[in-house]
Design a protein around this motif. Structure first.
Motif, PDB file in Angstrom:
ATOM      1  N   ASN A  48       0.582   9.706  -3.157  1.00 14.08           N
ATOM      2  CA  ASN A  48       0.385   9.361  -2.601  1.00 14.08           C
ATOM      3  C   ASN A  48      -0.960  10.424  -2.783  1.00 14.08           C
ATOM      4  O   ASN A  48      -1.232  10.528  -3.695  1.00 14.08           O
ATOM      5  CB  ASN A  48       1.156  10.409  -0.871  1.00 14.08           C
ATOM      6  N   LYS A  52       0.515  -1.243  -0.345  1.00 17.86           N
ATOM      7  CA  LYS A  52      -0.444  -0.230  -0.231  1.00 17.86           C
ATOM      8  C   LYS A  52       0.811   1.285   0.001  1.00 17.86           C
ATOM      9  O   LYS A  52       1.817   1.689   0.258  1.00 17.86           O
ATOM     10  CB  LYS A  52      -1.278   0.011   1.319  1.00 17.86           C
ATOM     11  N   THR A  53       0.224   2.541  -0.547  1.00 17.87           N
ATOM     12  CA  THR A  53       1.160   3.620  -0.684  1.00 17.87           C
ATOM     13  C   THR A  53       1.172   4.425   0.995  1.00 17.87           C
ATOM     14  O   THR A  53       0.343   4.020   2.105  1.00 17.87           O
ATOM     15  CB  THR A  53      -0.392   4.601  -1.001  1.00 17.87           C
ATOM     16  N   ALA A 100     -10.355   6.582  -3.310  1.00 21.82           N
ATOM     17  CA  ALA A 100      -9.313   6.275  -3.343  1.00 21.82           C
ATOM     18  C   ALA A 100      -8.949   5.331  -2.932  1.00 21.82           C
ATOM     19  O   ALA A 100      -7.455   4.787  -3.610  1.00 21.82           O
ATOM     20  CB  ALA A 100      -9.709   6.702  -1.397  1.00 21.82           C
ATOM     21  N   ASN A 101     -10.124   4.021  -3.218  1.00 16.70           N
ATOM     22  CA  ASN A 101      -9.179   2.530  -3.316  1.00 16.70           C
ATOM     23  C   ASN A 101      -8.826   2.052  -4.590  1.00 16.70           C
ATOM     24  O   ASN A 101      -7.286   1.546  -4.868  1.00 16.70           O
ATOM     25  CB  ASN A 101     -11.336   2.556  -3.066  1.00 16.70           C
ATOM     26  N   TYR A 115      -7.705  -0.927   2.640  1.00 14.45           N
ATOM     27  CA  TYR A 115      -6.965  -0.139   3.615  1.00 14.45           C
ATOM     28  C   TYR A 115      -7.896   1.421   3.902  1.00 14.45           C
ATOM     29  O   TYR A 115      -8.971   1.546   3.610  1.00 14.45           O
ATOM     30  CB  TYR A 115      -6.203   0.621   2.853  1.00 14.45           C
ATOM     31  N   SER A 116      -6.961   1.600   5.295  1.00 14.16           N
ATOM     32  CA  SER A 116      -7.486   3.346   5.639  1.00 14.16           C
ATOM     33  C   SER A 116      -6.202   4.343   4.613  1.00 14.16           C
ATOM     34  O   SER A 116      -5.353   3.937   4.356  1.00 14.16           O
ATOM     35  CB  SER A 116      -7.108   3.377   7.325  1.00 14.16           C
ATOM     36  N   TYR A 117      -7.022   5.747   4.082  1.00 12.34           N
ATOM     37  CA  TYR A 117      -6.334   6.377   3.836  1.00 12.34           C
ATOM     38  C   TYR A 117      -6.338   8.164   4.399  1.00 12.34           C
ATOM     39  O   TYR A 117      -7.386   8.106   4.721  1.00 12.34           O
ATOM     40  CB  TYR A 117      -6.251   6.544   1.804  1.00 12.34           C
ATOM     41  N   ASN A 118      -5.370   8.716   4.163  1.00 21.46           N
ATOM     42  CA  ASN A 118      -5.209  10.268   4.657  1.00 21.46           C
ATOM     43  C   ASN A 118      -6.731  10.766   4.359  1.00 21.46           C
ATOM     44  O   ASN A 118      -7.040  10.702   3.769  1.00 21.46           O
ATOM     45  CB  ASN A 118      -4.272  10.801   3.957  1.00 21.46           C
ATOM     46  N   GLY A 158      -5.364   4.539  -5.366  1.00 16.03           N
ATOM     47  CA  GLY A 158      -4.693   3.312  -3.951  1.00 16.03           C
ATOM     48  C   GLY A 158      -3.856   1.961  -4.735  1.00 16.03           C
ATOM     49  O   GLY A 158      -2.866   1.818  -4.811  1.00 16.03           O
ATOM     50  N   ARG A 176     -14.194   7.316  -0.972  1.00 22.66           N
ATOM     51  CA  ARG A 176     -13.443   6.166  -0.556  1.00 22.66           C
ATOM     52  C   ARG A 176     -12.752   5.095  -1.891  1.00 22.66           C
ATOM     53  O   ARG A 176     -12.102   4.660  -1.553  1.00 22.66           O
ATOM     54  CB  ARG A 176     -14.038   5.660   0.796  1.00 22.66           C
ATOM     55  N   GLN A 190      -1.046   7.660   6.869  1.00 32.88           N
ATOM     56  CA  GLN A 190      -1.943   6.125   7.074  1.00 32.88           C
ATOM     57  C   GLN A 190      -0.482   5.355   6.703  1.00 32.88           C
ATOM     58  O   GLN A 190      -0.935   3.779   6.428  1.00 32.88           O
ATOM     59  CB  GLN A 190      -2.435   6.131   5.758  1.00 32.88           C
TER      60      GLN A 190
END
Length: 446
Positions: A83, A4-5, A66-67, A329-332, A70, A63, A359
């Motif tokens: 990022n 992941k990033t 982002a997914n 995953y969780s992103y900023n 990512g 989200r 993150q």
């Protein structure tokens, strides 16, 4: 290694590096005479004050973007991807690229993952370095810290949220730059280099450090029976705070149920039970139902497997069980919750509005997590407006995001946080990494 990033929350781009924000709109929609009005700009406090359904509805399209981005950043766009960060208040996702001219290519790669994403929500900005370069630098710093060869004490290390450089949490941000210009020490037999700062090959940014404190144990429900769920209070002896059942999973190979909790909870071979007796009485020595036996531990993700009874993919929430229907995953910039037991009994059931501010961070006994005997990799979040984060007794709790319709998306296991009950900082390791390591997936049963 996690694919992941890597990201963090600190630092500003060097002078002249920040490019103008680039938007790649989807274009006007057919049949409309004018664009729809933009959503109102909200502060973090206003986002946190939204009802769970309203907050989830606002975050859902962000989200999704982002997914998808990512995934592109972990794949074909890795050579330019720095990022990303969700900005729920402004209803955008900022994506940082070392070459913003590649924005259209990155968007196309994201759409290959999810054709339904709304590209008009994306804003591209200049990054100083790629995720790969920043992550490699972070791992070198961790190795030096563990070997006792850093010229300054580093609490945590991880790439900056805007990909402007490698963030170091240090005791004295003003003095650290000069100290890191000294010759770099050798690691693993390698020769010393001109300076640590130069040898890392990426810009460095500094933040005032803080020492973390391991969050121990337990969760919202005191005594459960099979099928067990995320949030069940578990113990090996019936005394002490115990720990929490975090991720209800099954093996991909045969659908055999496996419960996952934090690796610092029990040793391999320990028989694990639910609590029994008066809820909140950690010293009664009583054990309830058999949950299983610890079969394996992985330190990098601070996770261990418990094999025994059945489980369901639910989490123990404020007033009942809520379904866990996916994991990610969780992103900023995103917002998450947890179901920590001690917080529940202290009058803070299901703490939410924990904003992801970093993150991907490394944390260990010499880099900010003195309660661990190893370095773990996870996510840092802070409760908005200095709100309630976690308490001693919440370790192993299910970290999750509220999705539209009231369902939950699993994000990981609560591992650590800032010292003191209720302080806002929370550190967790991620469900996707844990599942990939063990060959597990979320239990399809809820």
């Amino acid at each position: 290694m996690r694919g992941k990033t890597v990201a963090a929350r600190f630092g500003a781009l060097a002078a002249g590096l920040l490019a103008a924000t680039i938007a790649i709109p989807d274009g006007a929609r057919a049949g409309t005479s004018r664009p729809a009005p933009a959503p109102a700009v909200l502060t973090d406090a206003q986002v946190a004050a939204l009802s769970p359904d309203a907050q989830a509805a606002r975050l859902a399209p962000l989200r999704a973007v982002a997914n998808a981005v990512g995934a592109a950043g972990r794949g074909g766009a890795a050579g330019v991807y720095g990022n990303l960060a969700i900005d729920a208040g402004r209803d955008v996702v900022t994506v940082y690229l070392t070459d913003p001219a590649q924005a259209a290519r990155v968007l196309a790669a994201a759409r290959a993952t999810d054709p339904a994403i709304d590209g008009s929500l994306i804003r591209f900005q200049k990054a100083a370095a790629t995720h790969a370069a920043l992550d490699a630098a972070a791992q070198r710093v961790v190795a030096l810290a563990d070997a006792g060869k850093l010229p300054v004490h580093v609490d945590m290390v991880g790439p900056a949220g805007d990909a402007s450089g490698l963030e170091l949490d240090v005791d004295d941000p003003s003095a650290a730059p000069a100290a890191l210009q000294a010759p770099a020490p050798a690691v693993g037999g390698a020769a010393a280099t001109a300076s640590l700062a130069k040898s890392l090959g990426v810009p460095l940014v500094y933040r005032q450090g803080h020492s973390l404190q391991a969050k121990a144990w337990a969760n919202t429900k005191w005594e459960d029976s099979s099928p067990f769920i995320g949030g069940d209070a578990i113990t090996g002896s019936g005394s002490g705070h115990g720990c929490t059942a975090g991720l209800p999973a099954v093996r991909k190979s045969d659908n055999h149920p496996i419960m996952v909790t934090a690796a610092h909870c029990f040793g391999v071979g320990t028989k694990v039970y639910t609590r029994a007796g008066t809820p909140g009485d950690y010293s009664n020595g009583l054990k309830g139902s058999y949950v299983g036996t610890v079969t394996a531990r992985v330190q990098e993700w601070d996770a261990e497997t418990i094999d025994g009874a059945n489980n369901n993919a639910d989490e123990s929430d404020t007033t009942g069980w809520m379904r866990l229907t996916s994991f990610a995953y969780s992103y900023n910039g995103d917002y998450v919750c947890h179901d920590g037991q001690r917080s529940y009994f202290m009058g803070h059931p299901t703490p939410c509005n924990i904003k992801v501010t970093n993150q991907d961070m490394y944390c260990g006994p010499t880099t900010g997590c003195p309660g661990l005997s190893y370095t773990a990799r996870g996510v840092w979040g802070d409760a908005v407006n200095n709100g309630w984060g976690a308490a001693g007794g919440d370790s192993g709790a299910t970290m999750f995001a509220v999705e539209p319709g009231g369902v939950r998306q699993a994000r990981g296991l609560l591992s650590d946080g800032t010292p003191g009950d209720g302080t806002p900082g929370v550190f967790w390791t991620e469900a996707t990494d844990i599942f990939n390591y063990y060959g597990l997936t979320l239990n399809p049963q809820t």
